[in-house]
Design a protein around this motif. Structure first.
Motif, PDB file in Angstrom:
ATOM      1  N   SER A  27       6.049  13.190  11.040  1.00 25.65           N
ATOM      2  CA  SER A  27       7.316  11.815  11.217  1.00 25.65           C
ATOM      3  C   SER A  27       7.389  10.838  11.734  1.00 25.65           C
ATOM      4  N   THR A  28       6.535  11.159  13.166  1.00 23.46           N
ATOM      5  CA  THR A  28       6.404   9.248  14.021  1.00 23.46           C
ATOM      6  C   THR A  28       5.441   8.111  12.856  1.00 23.46           C
ATOM      7  N   ALA A  29       4.713   9.085  12.125  1.00 22.73           N
ATOM      8  CA  ALA A  29       3.361   8.047  11.257  1.00 22.73           C
ATOM      9  C   ALA A  29       4.180   7.363  10.654  1.00 22.73           C
ATOM     10  N   ALA A  30       5.583   8.742   9.517  1.00 22.53           N
ATOM     11  CA  ALA A  30       5.542   8.137   8.392  1.00 22.53           C
ATOM     12  C   ALA A  30       6.960   6.666   8.947  1.00 22.53           C
ATOM     13  N   PHE A  31       7.163   7.174   9.701  1.00 23.43           N
ATOM     14  CA  PHE A  31       8.279   5.906  10.527  1.00 23.43           C
ATOM     15  C   PHE A  31       7.538   4.540  10.670  1.00 23.43           C
ATOM     16  N   TYR A  32       6.467   4.512  11.463  1.00 19.57           N
ATOM     17  CA  TYR A  32       5.994   3.327  11.496  1.00 19.57           C
ATOM     18  C   TYR A  32       5.382   3.052  10.523  1.00 19.57           C
ATOM     19  N   LEU A  33       4.618   3.604  10.028  1.00 19.09           N
ATOM     20  CA  LEU A  33       3.972   2.852   8.711  1.00 19.09           C
ATOM     21  C   LEU A  33       4.818   2.030   7.939  1.00 19.09           C
ATOM     22  N   SER A  34       5.632   2.840   7.536  1.00 23.05           N
ATOM     23  CA  SER A  34       7.150   2.634   6.219  1.00 23.05           C
ATOM     24  C   SER A  34       8.186   0.797   6.756  1.00 23.05           C
TER      25      SER A  34
ATOM     26  N   MET B 220       0.661  -1.730  -0.480  1.00 20.18           N
ATOM     27  CA  MET B 220      -0.001  -0.293   0.015  1.00 20.18           C
ATOM     28  C   MET B 220       0.431   1.540  -0.251  1.00 20.18           C
ATOM     29  N   LYS B 221       0.501   1.866  -0.809  1.00 20.98           N
ATOM     30  CA  LYS B 221       1.518   3.548  -0.678  1.00 20.98           C
ATOM     31  C   LYS B 221       0.422   4.484   0.057  1.00 20.98           C
ATOM     32  N   ILE B 222       1.863   4.954   1.148  1.00 23.06           N
ATOM     33  CA  ILE B 222       0.503   5.929   1.975  1.00 23.06           C
ATOM     34  C   ILE B 222       1.332   7.035   1.861  1.00 23.06           C
ATOM     35  N   ALA B 223       1.182   8.652   1.257  1.00 22.59           N
ATOM     36  CA  ALA B 223       0.802   9.190   1.634  1.00 22.59           C
ATOM     37  C   ALA B 223       0.957  10.777   3.181  1.00 22.59           C
ATOM     38  N   ILE B 224       2.015  10.963   3.233  1.00 24.93           N
ATOM     39  CA  ILE B 224       2.086  11.728   4.970  1.00 24.93           C
ATOM     40  C   ILE B 224       1.974  13.020   4.554  1.00 24.93           C
ATOM     41  N   ILE B 225       0.956  14.147   4.691  1.00 20.15           N
ATOM     42  CA  ILE B 225       1.849  15.488   4.685  1.00 20.15           C
ATOM     43  C   ILE B 225       1.969  16.461   5.909  1.00 20.15           C
ATOM     44  N   GLY B 226       3.366  16.865   6.352  1.00 19.25           N
ATOM     45  CA  GLY B 226       3.751  17.398   6.752  1.00 19.25           C
ATOM     46  C   GLY B 226       4.994  16.377   7.854  1.00 19.25           C
ATOM     47  N   GLY B 227       6.056  16.932   7.716  1.00 16.25           N
ATOM     48  CA  GLY B 227       7.342  15.945   8.503  1.00 16.25           C
ATOM     49  C   GLY B 227       7.387  16.921  10.054  1.00 16.25           C
ATOM     50  N   GLY B 228       6.277  17.143  10.781  1.00 17.10           N
ATOM     51  CA  GLY B 228       5.996  17.484  11.939  1.00 17.10           C
ATOM     52  C   GLY B 228       6.655  16.294  13.030  1.00 17.10           C
ATOM     53  N   ILE B 229       5.669  16.302  14.818  1.00 12.94           N
ATOM     54  CA  ILE B 229       6.560  15.452  15.720  1.00 12.94           C
ATOM     55  C   ILE B 229       5.362  14.231  15.318  1.00 12.94           C
TER      56      ILE B 229
ATOM     57  N   LEU C 293       6.488  11.524   2.602  1.00 15.31           N
ATOM     58  CA  LEU C 293       6.637  11.929   3.225  1.00 15.31           C
ATOM     59  C   LEU C 293       6.679  13.364   2.440  1.00 15.31           C
ATOM     60  N   TYR C 294       6.090  14.395   2.928  1.00 16.88           N
ATOM     61  CA  TYR C 294       5.286  15.782   2.127  1.00 16.88           C
ATOM     62  C   TYR C 294       5.758  16.748   2.918  1.00 16.88           C
ATOM     63  N   ASP C 295       7.115  17.329   2.900  1.00 11.04           N
ATOM     64  CA  ASP C 295       6.904  18.415   3.472  1.00 11.04           C
ATOM     65  C   ASP C 295       7.578  19.456   3.133  1.00 11.04           C
ATOM     66  N   ASP C 296       7.849  21.326   3.853  1.00  8.72           N
ATOM     67  CA  ASP C 296       7.877  22.186   2.530  1.00  8.72           C
ATOM     68  C   ASP C 296       9.028  22.434   3.390  1.00  8.72           C
ATOM     69  N   GLY C 297       9.277  22.312   4.333  1.00 11.56           N
ATOM     70  CA  GLY C 297      10.946  22.572   5.272  1.00 11.56           C
ATOM     71  C   GLY C 297      10.356  23.815   6.052  1.00 11.56           C
ATOM     72  N   VAL C 298       9.238  24.598   6.199  1.00 11.68           N
ATOM     73  CA  VAL C 298       9.486  26.076   6.645  1.00 11.68           C
ATOM     74  C   VAL C 298       8.637  25.604   7.909  1.00 11.68           C
ATOM     75  N   GLY C 299       8.680  26.951   8.443  1.00 10.82           N
ATOM     76  CA  GLY C 299       7.814  26.606   9.851  1.00 10.82           C
ATOM     77  C   GLY C 299       8.632  26.426  11.201  1.00 10.82           C
TER      78      GLY C 299
END
Length: 72
Positions: free
Chosen positions: A13-20, A1-10, A27-33
């Protein structure tokens, strides 16, 4: 299954780590903020006001989820 996560905050990032572990994750994040006060309180609850005991217990538990980063 392919999953897209928008936002690399806490949370992202945690969701991406475990789902991966079992899925193809992008993981999509603009790096601003910066971290929100809520996320900063979860990572570093000792800076939170301890008057709100239920919140402090929740934030403290979140910090202990990342033992390598917790000075407690």
């Amino acid at each position: 299954m392919k999953i897209a996560i928008i936002g690399g905050g806490i949370v992202g990032s945690t969701a991406a780590f475990y789902l991966s572990q079992d899925h193809d994750v992008t993981l999509y994040d603009d790096g601003v903020g910066q971290a929100t006060k809520a996320a900063a309180g979860i990572i570093c609850p000792w800076f939170s006001k301890r008057r709100n005991k239920p919140w402090y217990r929740l934030a403290n538990g979140g910090a202990h989820f990342y033992p390598a980063y917790s000075p407690i």
